[in-house]
Design a protein around this motif. Structure first.
Motif, PDB file in Angstrom:
ATOM      1  N   HIS A  89       1.565   7.173   3.939  1.00 49.94           N
ATOM      2  CA  HIS A  89       3.030   7.323   3.912  1.00 49.94           C
ATOM      3  C   HIS A  89       3.498   8.127   2.697  1.00 49.94           C
ATOM      4  CE1 HIS A  89       4.422   4.648   0.604  1.00 49.94           C
ATOM      5  NE2 HIS A  89       3.126   4.414   0.622  1.00 49.94           N
ATOM      6  N   ALA A 135       2.440   2.013   6.036  1.00 46.71           N
ATOM      7  CA  ALA A 135       2.186   2.452   4.651  1.00 46.71           C
ATOM      8  C   ALA A 135       0.780   3.016   4.488  1.00 46.71           C
ATOM      9  CB  ALA A 135       2.413   1.301   3.685  1.00 46.71           C
ATOM     10  N   CYS A 151       8.249   3.797   0.515  1.00 50.72           N
ATOM     11  CA  CYS A 151       8.285   4.806   1.583  1.00 50.72           C
ATOM     12  C   CYS A 151       9.653   5.474   1.694  1.00 50.72           C
ATOM     13  CB  CYS A 151       7.890   4.146   2.903  1.00 50.72           C
ATOM     14  SG  CYS A 151       7.699   5.294   4.250  1.00 50.72           S
TER      15      CYS A 151
END
Ligand code: GLY
Length: 365
Positions: A89, A135, A151
Protein backbone atom coordinates in the motif's frame (compact mmCIF):
# COMPACT_ATOMS: atom_id res chain seq x y z
CA UNK A 1 13.33 32.79 10.66
CA UNK A 2 11.75 30.56 7.95
CA UNK A 3 13.90 31.91 5.07
CA UNK A 4 17.05 31.39 7.13
CA UNK A 5 15.98 27.90 8.13
CA UNK A 6 15.15 26.95 4.52
CA UNK A 7 18.54 28.26 3.37
CA UNK A 8 20.39 26.19 5.98
CA UNK A 9 18.39 23.05 5.11
CA UNK A 10 19.13 23.47 1.42
CA UNK A 11 22.85 24.05 2.02
CA UNK A 12 23.10 20.86 4.05
CA UNK A 13 21.00 18.87 1.57
CA UNK A 14 23.27 19.92 -1.30
CA UNK A 15 26.37 18.95 0.67
CA UNK A 16 24.89 15.55 1.58
CA UNK A 17 23.70 15.00 -2.00
CA UNK A 18 27.30 15.40 -3.19
CA UNK A 19 28.68 13.19 -0.43
CA UNK A 20 26.17 10.35 -0.46
CA UNK A 21 26.03 9.87 -4.25
CA UNK A 22 23.41 7.35 -5.35
CA UNK A 23 22.56 5.97 -1.90
CA UNK A 24 18.87 5.53 -1.06
CA UNK A 25 18.92 6.31 2.66
CA UNK A 26 16.64 5.18 5.47
CA UNK A 27 18.67 5.63 8.67
CA UNK A 28 22.16 6.83 9.64
CA UNK A 29 25.14 4.84 10.97
CA UNK A 30 26.98 5.59 14.22
CA UNK A 31 28.95 8.39 12.50
CA UNK A 32 25.72 9.99 11.33
CA UNK A 33 26.21 8.97 7.68
CA UNK A 34 23.35 7.61 5.58
CA UNK A 35 22.86 3.89 4.98
CA UNK A 36 21.75 2.59 1.56
CA UNK A 37 18.58 0.65 0.68
CA UNK A 38 19.56 0.06 -2.97
CA UNK A 39 19.90 -3.56 -4.05
CA UNK A 40 18.06 -6.02 -1.83
CA UNK A 41 16.34 -3.20 0.04
CA UNK A 42 14.99 -1.53 -3.10
CA UNK A 43 11.30 -2.17 -2.24
CA UNK A 44 11.48 -0.64 1.24
CA UNK A 45 8.60 1.78 1.88
CA UNK A 46 10.79 4.80 2.63
CA UNK A 47 12.73 4.73 -0.63
CA UNK A 48 11.06 7.83 -2.08
CA UNK A 49 11.83 10.22 0.76
CA UNK A 50 15.41 11.20 -0.09
CA UNK A 51 14.32 11.92 -3.65
CA UNK A 52 11.51 14.00 -2.11
CA UNK A 53 14.10 16.02 -0.14
CA UNK A 54 16.10 16.54 -3.34
CA UNK A 55 13.05 17.69 -5.33
CA UNK A 56 11.90 20.09 -2.58
CA UNK A 57 15.34 21.66 -2.49
CA UNK A 58 15.52 21.75 -6.28
CA UNK A 59 12.21 23.64 -6.29
CA UNK A 60 13.71 26.10 -3.80
CA UNK A 61 17.12 26.62 -5.38
CA UNK A 62 16.88 25.51 -9.02
CA UNK A 63 20.20 23.63 -8.70
CA UNK A 64 20.36 21.08 -11.52
CA UNK A 65 22.51 18.60 -9.57
CA UNK A 66 19.64 18.10 -7.08
CA UNK A 67 17.24 17.34 -9.93
CA UNK A 68 19.65 14.95 -11.58
CA UNK A 69 20.26 13.09 -8.27
CA UNK A 70 16.49 12.80 -7.70
CA UNK A 71 16.01 11.37 -11.20
CA UNK A 72 18.72 8.78 -10.50
CA UNK A 73 16.79 7.69 -7.40
CA UNK A 74 13.61 7.42 -9.49
CA UNK A 75 15.28 5.18 -12.09
CA UNK A 76 16.74 2.94 -9.38
CA UNK A 77 13.21 2.37 -8.04
CA UNK A 78 12.21 0.72 -11.37
CA UNK A 79 13.44 -2.54 -9.85
CA UNK A 80 10.76 -2.13 -7.15
CA UNK A 81 8.05 -1.78 -9.81
CA UNK A 82 8.95 -5.33 -10.92
CA UNK A 83 8.91 -6.82 -7.40
CA UNK A 84 5.35 -8.11 -6.82
CA UNK A 85 6.09 -9.14 -3.24
CA UNK A 86 7.48 -5.72 -2.42
CA UNK A 87 4.61 -3.70 -3.92
CA UNK A 88 2.24 -2.89 -1.08
CA UNK A 89 0.00 0.00 0.00
CA UNK A 90 3.04 2.32 0.32
CA UNK A 91 3.35 2.95 -3.42
CA UNK A 92 2.29 6.56 -2.95
CA UNK A 93 5.27 7.27 -0.72
CA UNK A 94 7.59 5.64 -3.23
CA UNK A 95 6.31 7.09 -6.50
CA UNK A 96 4.60 10.39 -5.67
CA UNK A 97 7.88 11.71 -4.27
CA UNK A 98 9.91 10.44 -7.24
CA UNK A 99 7.99 10.05 -10.50
CA UNK A 100 5.14 12.31 -9.28
CA UNK A 101 7.46 15.21 -8.48
CA UNK A 102 9.40 14.65 -11.70
CA UNK A 103 6.21 14.66 -13.78
CA UNK A 104 4.92 17.80 -12.04
CA UNK A 105 8.16 19.65 -12.80
CA UNK A 106 9.27 18.21 -16.16
CA UNK A 107 6.26 16.43 -17.74
CA UNK A 108 8.47 13.45 -18.71
CA UNK A 109 6.58 10.49 -20.23
CA UNK A 110 8.72 7.92 -18.36
CA UNK A 111 7.66 9.42 -15.06
CA UNK A 112 4.00 9.34 -16.10
CA UNK A 113 4.40 5.67 -17.02
CA UNK A 114 5.84 4.87 -13.57
CA UNK A 115 3.05 6.77 -11.82
CA UNK A 116 0.32 4.90 -13.71
CA UNK A 117 1.93 1.49 -13.17
CA UNK A 118 2.18 2.17 -9.44
CA UNK A 119 -1.38 3.50 -9.26
CA UNK A 120 -2.76 0.44 -11.09
CA UNK A 121 -1.06 -1.88 -8.63
CA UNK A 122 -2.34 0.13 -5.65
CA UNK A 123 -5.89 0.10 -7.03
CA UNK A 124 -5.60 -3.67 -7.40
CA UNK A 125 -5.20 -3.98 -3.61
CA UNK A 126 -8.77 -2.75 -3.04
CA UNK A 127 -11.11 -5.16 -1.27
CA UNK A 128 -14.69 -4.31 -2.42
CA UNK A 129 -16.38 -6.20 0.43
CA UNK A 130 -14.78 -4.16 3.21
CA UNK A 131 -14.09 -1.11 0.98
CA UNK A 132 -10.45 -0.93 2.06
CA UNK A 133 -7.00 -1.11 0.50
CA UNK A 134 -4.98 -4.03 1.83
CA UNK A 135 -1.83 -2.87 3.66
CA UNK A 136 0.92 -5.48 3.61
CA UNK A 137 1.68 -8.73 1.79
CA UNK A 138 2.14 -12.28 2.99
CA UNK A 139 2.08 -15.66 1.29
CA UNK A 140 -0.45 -17.21 3.71
CA UNK A 141 -3.22 -14.61 3.34
CA UNK A 142 -3.15 -13.98 7.08
CA UNK A 143 -2.86 -10.23 6.47
CA UNK A 144 -5.34 -10.11 3.58
CA UNK A 145 -7.81 -8.22 5.80
CA UNK A 146 -5.37 -5.76 7.36
CA UNK A 147 -5.71 -2.05 6.62
CA UNK A 148 -3.69 0.72 8.27
CA UNK A 149 -4.16 4.43 8.90
CA UNK A 150 -0.91 5.29 7.07
CA UNK A 151 -2.57 4.31 3.76
CA UNK A 152 -4.44 7.64 3.70
CA UNK A 153 -1.18 9.25 2.60
CA UNK A 154 -0.93 6.91 -0.41
CA UNK A 155 -4.41 7.74 -1.75
CA UNK A 156 -3.24 10.84 -3.66
CA UNK A 157 -1.50 8.45 -6.08
CA UNK A 158 -4.99 7.25 -7.03
CA UNK A 159 -6.60 10.70 -7.10
CA UNK A 160 -3.74 11.80 -9.31
CA UNK A 161 -4.15 8.81 -11.66
CA UNK A 162 -7.76 9.83 -12.22
CA UNK A 163 -6.71 13.41 -12.95
CA UNK A 164 -4.07 12.17 -15.41
CA UNK A 165 -6.19 9.60 -17.25
CA UNK A 166 -9.79 10.80 -16.95
CA UNK A 167 -10.67 7.33 -15.55
CA UNK A 168 -12.71 7.84 -12.35
CA UNK A 169 -12.07 4.34 -10.94
CA UNK A 170 -8.80 5.28 -9.23
CA UNK A 171 -10.29 8.22 -7.36
CA UNK A 172 -13.43 6.23 -6.54
CA UNK A 173 -11.32 3.56 -4.85
CA UNK A 174 -9.38 6.22 -2.92
CA UNK A 175 -12.57 7.90 -1.68
CA UNK A 176 -14.10 4.56 -0.67
CA UNK A 177 -10.99 3.68 1.35
CA UNK A 178 -11.00 7.15 2.98
CA UNK A 179 -14.68 6.63 3.88
CA UNK A 180 -13.80 3.32 5.54
CA UNK A 181 -11.01 5.04 7.49
CA UNK A 182 -13.49 7.70 8.63
CA UNK A 183 -15.99 5.11 9.85
CA UNK A 184 -13.74 2.31 11.11
CA UNK A 185 -10.46 3.87 12.25
CA UNK A 186 -11.40 7.08 14.03
CA UNK A 187 -12.59 6.85 17.63
CA UNK A 188 -15.24 9.20 19.06
CA UNK A 189 -12.54 11.38 20.70
CA UNK A 190 -10.77 11.97 17.34
CA UNK A 191 -7.86 9.61 17.97
CA UNK A 192 -7.25 6.81 15.45
CA UNK A 193 -6.35 3.12 15.40
CA UNK A 194 -3.18 2.05 13.61
CA UNK A 195 -4.41 -1.31 12.27
CA UNK A 196 -7.99 -2.45 11.60
CA UNK A 197 -8.48 -6.13 10.76
CA UNK A 198 -11.37 -7.02 8.47
CA UNK A 199 -12.65 -10.41 7.36
CA UNK A 200 -11.34 -10.27 3.77
CA UNK A 201 -14.18 -12.49 2.50
CA UNK A 202 -17.14 -10.65 4.09
CA UNK A 203 -15.71 -7.19 4.88
CA UNK A 204 -16.82 -7.46 8.51
CA UNK A 205 -14.59 -5.63 11.02
CA UNK A 206 -12.92 -8.23 13.26
CA UNK A 207 -10.93 -5.92 15.55
CA UNK A 208 -7.97 -3.59 15.87
CA UNK A 209 -4.25 -3.92 16.61
CA UNK A 210 -1.99 -1.29 18.20
CA UNK A 211 0.69 -1.84 15.51
CA UNK A 212 3.57 0.58 16.07
CA UNK A 213 1.88 2.17 19.10
CA UNK A 214 2.21 1.22 22.76
CA UNK A 215 -0.92 -0.86 23.37
CA UNK A 216 -4.59 -1.18 22.46
CA UNK A 217 -6.42 2.01 23.32
CA UNK A 218 -3.24 4.11 23.06
CA UNK A 219 -2.55 6.61 20.28
CA UNK A 220 0.51 6.12 18.09
CA UNK A 221 1.49 9.70 17.33
CA UNK A 222 2.73 9.12 13.79
CA UNK A 223 -0.54 7.38 12.98
CA UNK A 224 -2.41 10.39 14.36
CA UNK A 225 -0.26 12.65 12.19
CA UNK A 226 -0.96 10.49 9.10
CA UNK A 227 -4.69 10.93 9.90
CA UNK A 228 -4.46 14.74 10.13
CA UNK A 229 -2.60 15.01 6.85
CA UNK A 230 -4.29 12.10 5.05
CA UNK A 231 -7.90 13.12 5.75
CA UNK A 232 -7.03 16.69 4.75
CA UNK A 233 -5.67 15.43 1.42
CA UNK A 234 -8.78 13.35 0.73
CA UNK A 235 -10.84 16.46 1.42
CA UNK A 236 -8.72 18.53 -0.97
CA UNK A 237 -9.12 15.91 -3.72
CA UNK A 238 -12.84 15.14 -3.22
CA UNK A 239 -14.31 18.21 -1.43
CA UNK A 240 -16.26 15.70 0.70
CA UNK A 241 -16.90 17.53 4.03
CA UNK A 242 -16.76 14.21 5.95
CA UNK A 243 -13.02 14.07 5.39
CA UNK A 244 -12.48 17.67 6.52
CA UNK A 245 -14.43 16.92 9.72
CA UNK A 246 -12.24 13.84 10.36
CA UNK A 247 -9.07 15.88 9.80
CA UNK A 248 -10.27 18.57 12.21
CA UNK A 249 -11.10 16.01 14.91
CA UNK A 250 -7.73 14.25 14.44
CA UNK A 251 -5.93 17.60 14.63
CA UNK A 252 -7.82 18.77 17.72
CA UNK A 253 -6.93 15.53 19.50
CA UNK A 254 -3.25 15.92 18.53
CA UNK A 255 -3.13 19.58 19.63
CA UNK A 256 -4.74 18.77 23.00
CA UNK A 257 -2.00 16.21 23.76
CA UNK A 258 1.19 18.08 22.76
CA UNK A 259 3.52 18.17 25.80
CA UNK A 260 4.76 21.51 27.16
CA UNK A 261 8.16 20.89 25.50
CA UNK A 262 6.49 20.91 22.06
CA UNK A 263 8.28 17.61 21.31
CA UNK A 264 6.18 14.59 20.40
CA UNK A 265 6.31 11.19 22.13
CA UNK A 266 5.93 7.90 20.23
CA UNK A 267 2.52 7.27 21.80
CA UNK A 268 0.37 9.87 23.54
CA UNK A 269 -0.43 7.24 26.22
CA UNK A 270 3.20 6.45 27.10
CA UNK A 271 3.51 8.72 30.15
CA UNK A 272 5.83 11.65 30.90
CA UNK A 273 8.60 9.45 32.33
CA UNK A 274 9.08 7.55 29.05
CA UNK A 275 11.81 9.27 26.96
CA UNK A 276 10.86 7.85 23.54
CA UNK A 277 10.29 10.64 21.01
CA UNK A 278 9.25 10.83 17.40
CA UNK A 279 10.29 13.94 15.46
CA UNK A 280 8.72 12.39 12.37
CA UNK A 281 5.27 12.58 13.97
CA UNK A 282 5.89 16.24 14.78
CA UNK A 283 7.06 17.04 11.23
CA UNK A 284 4.22 15.14 9.50
CA UNK A 285 1.65 16.78 11.78
CA UNK A 286 3.16 20.22 11.12
CA UNK A 287 2.96 19.81 7.35
CA UNK A 288 -0.57 18.40 7.59
CA UNK A 289 -1.68 21.23 9.90
CA UNK A 290 -0.38 23.84 7.45
CA UNK A 291 -2.53 22.20 4.77
CA UNK A 292 -5.51 21.93 7.11
CA UNK A 293 -5.20 25.60 8.11
CA UNK A 294 -5.93 26.52 4.49
CA UNK A 295 -8.63 23.89 3.95
CA UNK A 296 -10.53 24.71 7.16
CA UNK A 297 -9.76 28.46 7.09
CA UNK A 298 -8.44 28.23 10.68
CA UNK A 299 -5.36 30.19 11.66
CA UNK A 300 -4.88 28.16 14.88
CA UNK A 301 -3.69 25.14 12.88
CA UNK A 302 -0.99 27.26 11.25
CA UNK A 303 0.05 28.57 14.66
CA UNK A 304 0.26 25.01 16.02
CA UNK A 305 2.36 23.93 13.02
CA UNK A 306 4.75 26.81 13.65
CA UNK A 307 5.11 25.81 17.32
CA UNK A 308 5.94 22.22 16.34
CA UNK A 309 8.50 23.35 13.75
CA UNK A 310 10.04 25.84 16.16
CA UNK A 311 10.48 23.17 18.86
CA UNK A 312 12.13 20.84 16.31
CA UNK A 313 14.40 23.61 14.98
CA UNK A 314 15.51 24.74 18.43
CA UNK A 315 15.94 21.34 20.11
CA UNK A 316 16.23 18.55 17.55
CA UNK A 317 17.81 19.94 14.37
CA UNK A 318 21.37 18.94 13.44
CA UNK A 319 22.82 21.30 10.82
CA UNK A 320 26.39 20.03 11.24
CA UNK A 321 28.13 19.38 7.90
CA UNK A 322 29.61 16.18 9.38
CA UNK A 323 26.32 14.29 9.56
CA UNK A 324 23.85 13.45 6.79
CA UNK A 325 20.51 13.81 8.60
CA UNK A 326 18.51 16.78 9.94
CA UNK A 327 16.34 15.58 12.85
CA UNK A 328 17.80 13.59 15.72
CA UNK A 329 14.98 11.99 17.76
CA UNK A 330 12.74 9.62 15.80
CA UNK A 331 11.33 6.18 16.57
CA UNK A 332 10.01 3.57 14.16
CA UNK A 333 7.79 1.94 16.73
CA UNK A 334 7.14 2.06 20.49
CA UNK A 335 8.30 -1.55 21.01
CA UNK A 336 11.52 -1.20 19.01
CA UNK A 337 14.76 -1.58 20.95
CA UNK A 338 16.19 1.65 19.52
CA UNK A 339 14.69 5.09 19.91
CA UNK A 340 15.56 8.73 19.35
CA UNK A 341 17.56 8.37 16.13
CA UNK A 342 17.36 9.90 12.63
CA UNK A 343 14.88 8.64 10.00
CA UNK A 344 14.72 9.89 6.43
CA UNK A 345 10.96 10.52 6.41
CA UNK A 346 11.27 12.90 9.37
CA UNK A 347 13.77 14.94 7.37
CA UNK A 348 11.48 14.88 4.34
CA UNK A 349 8.39 16.16 6.15
CA UNK A 350 10.41 18.74 8.09
CA UNK A 351 11.83 20.08 4.81
CA UNK A 352 8.39 20.02 3.17
CA UNK A 353 6.76 21.85 6.09
CA UNK A 354 9.41 24.58 6.35
CA UNK A 355 9.21 25.27 2.61
CA UNK A 356 5.41 25.13 2.69
CA UNK A 357 5.39 27.72 5.48
CA UNK A 358 7.37 29.95 3.12
CA UNK A 359 5.00 29.29 0.22
CA UNK A 360 7.83 27.45 -1.59
CA UNK A 361 8.68 23.87 -2.56
CA UNK A 362 6.61 21.46 -4.63
CA UNK A 363 3.21 19.98 -3.72
CA UNK A 364 3.65 16.20 -3.88
CA UNK A 365 0.22 14.96 -2.84
N1 GLY B 1 4.09 3.68 7.29
C1 GLY B 1 4.87 3.11 8.33
C2 GLY B 1 5.26 4.06 9.38
O1 GLY B 1 4.75 5.14 9.48
O2 GLY B 1 6.13 3.70 10.16
Amino acid sequence: MWEELARKISEKTLLVCRRSGERIPYRADSRGRFDDRSGEGISWWTNGFWAGCLWQNYALTGREELKSAAQTQERKLDAALLDAGGLDHDSGFKWLLTAGADYTLTRGEESLNRLLLAASNLAGRFNPRGAFIRAWNDRSGEKAGWAIIDCLMNLPLLYRATALTGDPRFGQIAALHAGTAAERFQRPDGSVEHIVVFDPATGEKRGTLPGQGMASGGTWTRGQAWAIYGFTLSYLHTEDPRFLACAVRAADYFLAHIPASGLIPVDFAQGADCPFEDDSAAAIAASGLLELAGAAGERRYRDAAERLLTALSEKRLDLSPDTDFLLTHCSVSYHDREHNHPLIYADYFFTEAVLKRLGKGVFMW
